[in-house]
Design a protein around this motif. Structure first.
Motif, PDB file in Angstrom:
ATOM      1  N   TYR A 196       0.756  -1.152  -0.074  1.00 43.14           N
ATOM      2  CA  TYR A 196      -0.200  -0.024  -0.153  1.00 43.14           C
ATOM      3  C   TYR A 196       0.733   1.098   0.374  1.00 43.14           C
ATOM      4  CZ  TYR A 196      -3.778  -3.019   1.494  1.00 43.14           C
ATOM      5  OH  TYR A 196      -4.167  -4.773   1.933  1.00 43.14           O
ATOM      6  N   LYS A 197       0.989   1.792  -0.830  1.00 43.87           N
ATOM      7  CA  LYS A 197       1.571   3.829  -0.608  1.00 43.87           C
ATOM      8  C   LYS A 197       0.474   4.646   0.613  1.00 43.87           C
ATOM      9  CE  LYS A 197       2.999   4.677  -4.397  1.00 43.87           C
ATOM     10  NZ  LYS A 197       2.944   5.555  -5.847  1.00 43.87           N
ATOM     11  N   VAL A 198       1.479   5.306   1.298  1.00 47.53           N
ATOM     12  CA  VAL A 198       0.410   6.002   1.552  1.00 47.53           C
ATOM     13  C   VAL A 198       1.263   7.556   2.318  1.00 47.53           C
ATOM     14  CG1 VAL A 198      -0.412   6.516   3.861  1.00 47.53           C
ATOM     15  CG2 VAL A 198       0.085   3.996   3.741  1.00 47.53           C
ATOM     16  N   THR A 199       0.203   8.697   1.427  1.00 47.77           N
ATOM     17  CA  THR A 199       0.690   9.929   1.055  1.00 47.77           C
ATOM     18  C   THR A 199       0.283  10.626   2.434  1.00 47.77           C
ATOM     19  OG1 THR A 199       0.974   9.443  -1.096  1.00 47.77           O
ATOM     20  CG2 THR A 199       0.981  11.756  -0.451  1.00 47.77           C
ATOM     21  N   LEU A 200       1.144  11.192   2.926  1.00 48.45           N
ATOM     22  CA  LEU A 200       0.638  12.761   4.088  1.00 48.45           C
ATOM     23  C   LEU A 200       0.977  14.251   2.954  1.00 48.45           C
ATOM     24  CD1 LEU A 200      -0.244  13.090   7.219  1.00 48.45           C
ATOM     25  CD2 LEU A 200       2.446  13.603   7.162  1.00 48.45           C
ATOM     26  N   PHE A 201      -0.246  15.012   3.595  1.00 50.52           N
ATOM     27  CA  PHE A 201      -0.381  16.105   2.476  1.00 50.52           C
ATOM     28  C   PHE A 201      -0.807  17.129   3.670  1.00 50.52           C
ATOM     29  CE2 PHE A 201      -1.565  13.232  -0.259  1.00 50.52           C
ATOM     30  CZ  PHE A 201      -0.612  14.279  -2.166  1.00 50.52           C
ATOM     31  N   ARG A 202       0.011  18.574   3.620  1.00 50.52           N
ATOM     32  CA  ARG A 202      -0.350  19.270   4.332  1.00 50.52           C
ATOM     33  C   ARG A 202      -1.085  20.329   3.398  1.00 50.52           C
ATOM     34  NH1 ARG A 202       3.576  23.166   8.765  1.00 50.52           N
ATOM     35  NH2 ARG A 202       2.078  24.714   9.500  1.00 50.52           N
ATOM     36  N   GLY A 203      -2.106  20.788   3.712  1.00 54.68           N
ATOM     37  CA  GLY A 203      -2.613  21.726   2.681  1.00 54.68           C
ATOM     38  C   GLY A 203      -2.288  20.924   0.973  1.00 54.68           C
ATOM     39  N   ALA A 204      -2.220  21.706   0.184  1.00 54.99           N
ATOM     40  CA  ALA A 204      -1.121  21.228  -1.293  1.00 54.99           C
ATOM     41  C   ALA A 204      -0.280  20.540  -1.328  1.00 54.99           C
ATOM     42  CB  ALA A 204      -1.383  22.031  -2.689  1.00 54.99           C
ATOM     43  N   ALA A 205       0.492  20.864  -0.336  1.00 55.55           N
ATOM     44  CA  ALA A 205       1.831  20.304  -0.105  1.00 55.55           C
ATOM     45  C   ALA A 205       2.380  18.942   0.144  1.00 55.55           C
ATOM     46  CB  ALA A 205       2.914  20.921   1.236  1.00 55.55           C
ATOM     47  N   LYS A 206       2.597  17.895  -0.568  1.00 49.61           N
ATOM     48  CA  LYS A 206       2.935  17.042   0.205  1.00 49.61           C
ATOM     49  C   LYS A 206       4.873  16.743   1.119  1.00 49.61           C
ATOM     50  CE  LYS A 206       2.772  13.548  -3.999  1.00 49.61           C
ATOM     51  NZ  LYS A 206       2.944  12.618  -4.701  1.00 49.61           N
ATOM     52  N   MET A 207       3.819  15.907   2.101  1.00 50.49           N
ATOM     53  CA  MET A 207       4.732  16.090   3.280  1.00 50.49           C
ATOM     54  C   MET A 207       6.079  14.516   2.654  1.00 50.49           C
ATOM     55  SD  MET A 207       4.308  18.865   4.158  1.00 50.49           S
ATOM     56  CE  MET A 207       5.871  18.729   5.039  1.00 50.49           C
ATOM     57  N   LEU A 208       5.311  13.386   2.327  1.00 47.28           N
ATOM     58  CA  LEU A 208       5.878  12.057   2.494  1.00 47.28           C
ATOM     59  C   LEU A 208       5.070  11.406   1.631  1.00 47.28           C
ATOM     60  CD1 LEU A 208       5.739  10.150   4.546  1.00 47.28           C
ATOM     61  CD2 LEU A 208       6.078  11.500   6.346  1.00 47.28           C
ATOM     62  N   THR A 209       6.014  10.587   0.841  1.00 43.80           N
ATOM     63  CA  THR A 209       5.361   9.060   0.884  1.00 43.80           C
ATOM     64  C   THR A 209       5.819   7.353   1.090  1.00 43.80           C
ATOM     65  OG1 THR A 209       4.347  10.335  -1.561  1.00 43.80           O
ATOM     66  CG2 THR A 209       3.689   7.903  -1.379  1.00 43.80           C
ATOM     67  N   VAL A 210       5.319   7.092   1.467  1.00 41.72           N
ATOM     68  CA  VAL A 210       5.731   5.561   1.958  1.00 41.72           C
ATOM     69  C   VAL A 210       4.812   4.276   1.620  1.00 41.72           C
ATOM     70  CG1 VAL A 210       4.409   5.558   3.680  1.00 41.72           C
ATOM     71  CG2 VAL A 210       6.599   4.688   3.922  1.00 41.72           C
ATOM     72  N   THR A 211       5.639   2.930   0.806  1.00 47.88           N
ATOM     73  CA  THR A 211       5.168   2.169   0.795  1.00 47.88           C
ATOM     74  C   THR A 211       5.477   1.246   1.586  1.00 47.88           C
ATOM     75  OG1 THR A 211       5.793   2.551  -1.396  1.00 47.88           O
ATOM     76  CG2 THR A 211       5.227   0.108  -0.833  1.00 47.88           C
ATOM     77  N   THR A 212       3.767   0.769   1.782  1.00 47.04           N
ATOM     78  CA  THR A 212       3.827  -0.858   3.347  1.00 47.04           C
ATOM     79  C   THR A 212       2.981  -1.910   3.152  1.00 47.04           C
ATOM     80  OG1 THR A 212       3.463  -0.788   5.634  1.00 47.04           O
ATOM     81  CG2 THR A 212       2.529   0.448   4.162  1.00 47.04           C
ATOM     82  N   SER A 213       3.762  -2.905   3.556  1.00 47.01           N
ATOM     83  CA  SER A 213       2.568  -4.106   3.236  1.00 47.01           C
ATOM     84  C   SER A 213       1.254  -4.863   4.184  1.00 47.01           C
ATOM     85  CB  SER A 213       3.398  -5.751   3.509  1.00 47.01           C
ATOM     86  OG  SER A 213       4.554  -5.682   4.711  1.00 47.01           O
ATOM     87  N   VAL A 214       1.724  -2.840   5.459  1.00 51.05           N
ATOM     88  CA  VAL A 214       0.716  -3.577   6.600  1.00 51.05           C
ATOM     89  C   VAL A 214      -0.603  -2.291   6.762  1.00 51.05           C
ATOM     90  CG1 VAL A 214       2.245  -4.880   8.046  1.00 51.05           C
ATOM     91  CG2 VAL A 214       1.900  -2.288   8.654  1.00 51.05           C
ATOM     92  N   LYS A 215      -1.228  -3.030   7.046  1.00 48.16           N
ATOM     93  CA  LYS A 215      -2.716  -2.112   7.096  1.00 48.16           C
ATOM     94  C   LYS A 215      -2.408  -1.030   7.858  1.00 48.16           C
ATOM     95  CE  LYS A 215      -5.515  -5.105   6.322  1.00 48.16           C
ATOM     96  NZ  LYS A 215      -4.265  -6.477   5.984  1.00 48.16           N
ATOM     97  N   LYS A 216      -1.440  -0.109   8.530  1.00 42.43           N
ATOM     98  CA  LYS A 216      -1.169   0.671   9.487  1.00 42.43           C
ATOM     99  C   LYS A 216      -0.944   2.050   9.793  1.00 42.43           C
ATOM    100  CE  LYS A 216      -1.287   1.133  14.530  1.00 42.43           C
ATOM    101  NZ  LYS A 216      -1.237   0.304  15.707  1.00 42.43           N
ATOM    102  N   ALA A 217      -0.287   3.063   9.651  1.00 41.78           N
ATOM    103  CA  ALA A 217       0.750   3.976  10.014  1.00 41.78           C
ATOM    104  C   ALA A 217       0.554   5.009  10.356  1.00 41.78           C
ATOM    105  CB  ALA A 217       0.157   4.393   8.117  1.00 41.78           C
ATOM    106  N   VAL A 218       1.697   5.505  11.040  1.00 43.34           N
ATOM    107  CA  VAL A 218       1.908   6.144  12.716  1.00 43.34           C
ATOM    108  C   VAL A 218       2.914   7.126  11.808  1.00 43.34           C
ATOM    109  CG1 VAL A 218       2.713   6.112  14.427  1.00 43.34           C
ATOM    110  CG2 VAL A 218       1.591   3.869  13.977  1.00 43.34           C
ATOM    111  N   PHE A 219       2.090   8.377  12.354  1.00 43.29           N
ATOM    112  CA  PHE A 219       3.069   9.920  11.502  1.00 43.29           C
ATOM    113  C   PHE A 219       2.867  10.465  13.262  1.00 43.29           C
ATOM    114  CE2 PHE A 219      -0.232   8.545   8.725  1.00 43.29           C
ATOM    115  CZ  PHE A 219       0.682   9.572   7.434  1.00 43.29           C
TER     116      PHE A 219
END
Length: 484
Positions: free
Chosen positions: A206-229
């Motif tokens: 799964y590809k998880v992307t974090l945005f702040r407003g319109a700005a892309k902060m980071l993108t990470v690929t993970t095989s587990v269905k969970k993400a911690v920021f």
């Protein structure tokens, strides 16, 4: 297949990140089958035409003097036997070529991450046995054969052996469906989410992307269905986008989350500055220079504890705008909810710092500091199907009646409509049709029936001849709401 899910951790500084991801390992082992047919020694010509893209089944083909299957492998090494006397006037006939064809259709394999089709392949092996005819004399002539018996063939024949393996049909690719994102926890500087899927497959990333407003902060690929920021900023609206590619299709799902904070609304007038037209443009260098100088001057006289929180981004000073009238500064003081700083303490420390400024002449009579009403539009992340409840300088949310809170640990942010017609939680008559509406439902008596209670439609229906009726014990008025 062995699967080892590992939690994916994502860190930002203040929105820079460290990512640790462990993927699931997948191992597949296949054991080919072996087919063996015996043959007498002779000249062997073998032609094999494999087109299979995976490990093919190994096939060994031979034939016995009677042209029947046996157990000897194709590495034909004749054994030396005792000479055999063949009577006079007997002829050893010529063995014509014997063709043995094996047709194999390999089993189709379907991997979890993406389907792979294997084309059927025909693998043929031709074994040619040739013997030169001899007319023997009454003398003893040693002839090497594979068995210590004398065989006289009077009939020439050709034997064809065909083996067919039925292929397993390739099932259609079933794409993964992203159902919803659940909020596990949301704090001032950290949040964690998980997501629910349908038709889940092992080894999917799964590809998880974090945005702040319109700005892309980071993108990470993970095989587990969970993400911690972690190391996020308080009172900031972030957008989390989860995507997965399945069956050549891209599936996406997103959620908007605002980090928690206690926010104080402040305003002060500076008497020794003249309002400039450039102050109306928050992107202008003059505006930015003024903002930078004001914040640095204000923070420099705060208590050591608050200066430390400012360095850790747990205390933020946000300039909302500059207003004419000398120069009036409208700003917010944002504090992490993890820090126990009261309104009175904040007012005292910031007023003292403003009064001691040597760069700005502060009008304390026109200086205010109070709790911000975060239930104002745009200042919270409550669901459109929920309500905002003010809690001094912070707030909480609650789903409306008729809506289910799918993330109860972060209440009122994810509110989904309850289908009362499917769950049976409705007051419709047995002779009425139930229609689900956002947050509620409606009833309508079926054709051929009378609605006895028109004030509560569909709750008490009877057949036209009046012999049969169906109603509810406690009819209620249907409330129609709309989904935001």
């Amino acid at each position: 297949i062995t699967t080892t899910p590992v939690e994916s951790t994502i860190t930002t500084t203040p929105e820079a990140t460290t990512i640790n991801t462990s993927s699931e390992a997948s191992t597949q082992t296949s054991t080919p089958e072996t087919t063996t047919i015996t043959s007498t020694p002779g000249e062997i010509t073998q032609t094999t035409t494999p087109e299979i893209t995976s490990i093919p089944k190994a096939t060994t083909i031979a034939s016995t003097p009677a042209i029947s299957p046996g157990t000897l492998t194709p590495s034909l090494t004749p054994e030396q036997t005792v000479p055999t006397t063949i009577p006079l006037a007997h002829t050893i006939p010529t063995l014509k070529p014997t063709t043995i064809t094996s047709m194999f259709t390999p089993t189709t394999s379907t991997l979890s991450s993406s389907p792979t089709s294997i084309r059927p392949t025909i693998m043929s092996t031709t074994v040619i046995l040739t013997t030169t005819p001899n007319i023997t004399t009454p003398t003893s002539t040693p002839t090497p054969v594979t068995t210590p018996t004398t065989t006289t063939l009077t009939t020439l024949s050709t034997t064809t052996i065909t083996t067919t393996t039925t292929a397993t049909s390739l099932s259609a690719c079933v794409p993964i469906r992203l159902i919803r994102i659940h909020l596990i926890s949301v704090r001032s500087t950290e949040m964690s989410v998980t997501w629910k899927v349908k038709n889940a497959q092992a080894g999917v990333s799964y590809k998880v992307t974090l945005f702040r407003g319109a700005a892309k902060m980071l993108t990470v690929t993970t095989s587990v269905k969970k993400a911690v920021f972690r190391r996020l900023l308080p009172d900031v609206k972030y957008r989390i986008l989860v995507s997965v590619e399945s069956c050549t299709q891209q599936r996406t799902l997103e959620v908007t989350v605002r980090t928690r904070a206690r926010v104080f609304k402040a305003k002060t007038r500076i008497r020794n500055r003249r309002f400039l037209s450039e102050y109306r443009d928050q992107t202008s260098p003059i505006y930015r220079r003024f903002v930078k100088d004001f914040i640095e001057d204000l923070v420099s006289r705060l208590s050591s504890r608050l200066r430390r929180l400012h360095q850790l981004f747990r205390l933020r000073i946000l300039i909302i705008g500059l207003i004419p009238g000398s120069v009036t500064v409208d700003f917010d003081i944002v504090l992490s909810t993890d820090e126990n700083v009261t309104l009175s303490e904040t007012r005292e420390i910031f007023t003292d710092s403003l009064s001691k400024s040597t760069q700005f002449d502060i009008d304390l009579g026109n200086t205010t500091l109070a709790d911000r009403d975060s239930c104002q539009p745009g200042l919270n992340d409550c669901s459109g199907n929920g309500i905002c409840i003010r809690q001094n300088a912070s707030y909480t949310c609650q789903c409306n009646a008729g809506f289910n809170d799918t993330s109860p640990s972060v209440p009122g942010r994810k509110c989904e409509d309850i289908d009362e017609c499917q769950t049976g939680i409705n007051t419709c008559s047995d002779l009425a049709a139930c229609t689900n509406t956002p947050g509620s439902f409606s009833c309508l008596c079926l054709q051929g029936t009378n609605d006895i209670n028109s004030t509560n439609p569909g709750t008490n229906c009877s057949v036209i001849n009046g012999t049969t009726s169906a109603n509810t014990s406690s009819p209620t008025t249907t409330v129609m709401t709309s989904s935001a």
